[in-house]
Design an enzyme around this catalytic site. Sequence first.
Site, PDB file in Angstrom:
ATOM      1  N   GLY A 242       2.958  -2.972   3.643  1.00  0.00           N
ATOM      2  CA  GLY A 242       3.828  -4.146   3.683  1.00  0.00           C
ATOM      3  C   GLY A 242       3.074  -5.427   3.953  1.00  0.00           C
ATOM      4  N   GLU A 243       3.821  -6.429   4.394  1.00  0.00           N
ATOM      5  CA  GLU A 243       3.256  -7.728   4.743  1.00  0.00           C
ATOM      6  C   GLU A 243       3.999  -8.274   5.954  1.00  0.00           C
ATOM      7  OE1 GLU A 243       0.677  -9.085   3.390  1.00  0.00           O
ATOM      8  OE2 GLU A 243       0.471  -7.964   1.519  1.00  0.00           O
TER       9      GLU A 243
ATOM     10  N   CYS B  36       0.826  -1.189   0.000  1.00  0.00           N
ATOM     11  CA  CYS B  36       0.000   0.000   0.000  1.00  0.00           C
ATOM     12  C   CYS B  36       0.866   1.247   0.000  1.00  0.00           C
ATOM     13  CB  CYS B  36      -0.904   0.010   1.234  1.00  0.00           C
ATOM     14  SG  CYS B  36      -1.834  -1.532   1.474  1.00  0.00           S
TER      15      CYS B  36
ATOM     16  N   LEU C 290      -3.692  -1.760  -1.677  1.00  0.00           N
ATOM     17  CA  LEU C 290      -3.660  -2.839  -2.658  1.00  0.00           C
ATOM     18  C   LEU C 290      -3.975  -4.117  -1.888  1.00  0.00           C
ATOM     19  CD1 LEU C 290      -3.018  -3.891  -5.541  1.00  0.00           C
ATOM     20  CD2 LEU C 290      -0.641  -4.145  -4.801  1.00  0.00           C
TER      21      LEU C 290
END
Length: 634
Positions: A75-76, A2, A50
Amino acid sequence: MCGIAGILHTGGQQVDESLLAAMNDMQLHRGPDAGDYLVEHQIGLAHRRLSIIDLEGSPQPMQSACGRACIVFNGEIYNFKELHEELSAKGHKFNTRGDTETILNAWLEWGEDCVHKLRGMFAFAIWDRPSKTLFMARDRLGIKPLFYTLLSSGELVFGSELKVLTRHPQFDKTLRKEAVEDYFSFGYVPDPHCIYQNSFKLMPGHTLTIKPEQKGLPEQREYWDVPVHWDHQIDEHSAPDELIERMKEAVRIRMVAEVPLGAFLSGGVDSSAVVAMMSQLQDEPVNTCAIGFDVEQFNETEFAEMVAKRYQTNHRVETVSQDDFDLIDHLAFLYDEPYADSSAIPTYRVCELARKHVTVALSGDGGDELFAGYRRYNLHMHEERIRQMLPLWLRKPIFAPLGRFYPKLDWAPRFLRGKTTFQSMAMDTVEGYHNSMSILRTDERRKLFSPDYVESLNGYSSLAVFRKYGDKVAHLDPLKQTQYIDMKTYLVGDILTKVDRASMAHSLEVRVPLIDHKFVEWAFAIPSALNLSGGVGKRMFKKSLEPHLPDDVLYRPKMGFAVPLSNWFRGPLKDRLYSALLSEHMAASGFFDMNHIRTMIDQHVRNVRDYSAPLWALLMFESFYRREIGGELK
């Protein structure tokens, strides 16, 4: 994946909602699926999304279930499910099933130490209401970016891209003089600085804590570093199996997604290794993509095809024309500050191709820094052997004159191109590596720059960037020193920056398993003799991969992701060089000796010298300067 943005009014004034929304819109490409913002008097947080996990839930900005804190996150977090269980057992409430709320509850439980619990790539900002504290953090290796500035109005402004900050009408566009020196050395502006004087990048593995009543910006605080002292020994015989298992685990946790997933497959060792692991971890074929060139010496697609056939991947290839240079001005927009890695062009194209078929792609970035794969490491170690035999007091009077007077023979066979080597031999390890790595060596930069600009630097040299990191690892052997320097500079400033901007331009998430921090903590302890031996880089890594990849992929000469700059500048871009680099606004900038720029162009066009790298750096600087400064220093 994002984009985040925010404003904190340190003086307590109300945040302008319309301005915050306009700033957030500057990064629409980072998150086209959703966007929102939250304003509570002096704090405003904004987000572009996103969707990758928990597609319908996890809206941002997100508030904790108890209402104490609010977060925007890019992020993740790959261990979020384990953290979810641990935090639930401690009594924390969850309203979503994604990773964002996990960070929020980790903050509530552990405060600033929450970052130690997170495994993944991230940049986030948390507003803690009771303490009126803004806490920002960036992942350990710098995969995700975070920019910030403190304006004269007292507003702290931050965002995932520099263009978010420049959208603010009070943003200061005064250029940082030292950043221009850094840029023409490295091809990028190294962390923590930006091209602009009062703007900064949050460094990898660092946090920043801001309270409204504070005067000025607090220091960034480091919470993690590439380990330089190890509590484990890596044995040459048992290491290959352990390396594969550890790499496979780093790949496995990055294969969780609720959207189509694939991988880049360039035909190099690193991306091929990632695809090999992915193929062994899932039953269905891996989606892979590659970019080829219509110039043979730049084309690696035949090696990518070998790996694709071996693992029966869904492989897609597109060919890029050697004249694919229409992106020059668009790249200046994407990168926001001067950026001179010409492989940004094919990287942009491969992200464009991947996004047609997947939303998440795994890449092999970081393998060269971690396992000593660059050719320059081998050359540097040849020089280092001489440094160890001859003390500096003896080397300097021998090699310094040779470096000064030996001609720059770009057209000659490699063994006769000794000018840079002679110069480096008159220097210590760190300065010699800096000399070899620079786009323009110190003597060349002094010719390029105007006398007034050189004087304004007050003796500053970009060598200071390498010195800062070299001093931290002076106890390591020379190869490990250069690997560490690259991981703190080149990896984050060039490689990861390139991939983030190119992928986000297409709303594509890229995950980087080879720099998983747990994998790095283990692999960086591999002895240098096992990484570089007999002129072969990545020796241990390649040995470990022999059961998984063809020898033609593992042991062929390294090609790189290059474009034919030299030919462009003697052909279709020749006129642009003259018109852009000799323009009035370049002269008015005050940075350059315009006569020397003309000499560089003339000699390159006539094939007397190969100035392709510095000319590209100049062209990208001109494009940035014309777009962002408008030909006038502010």
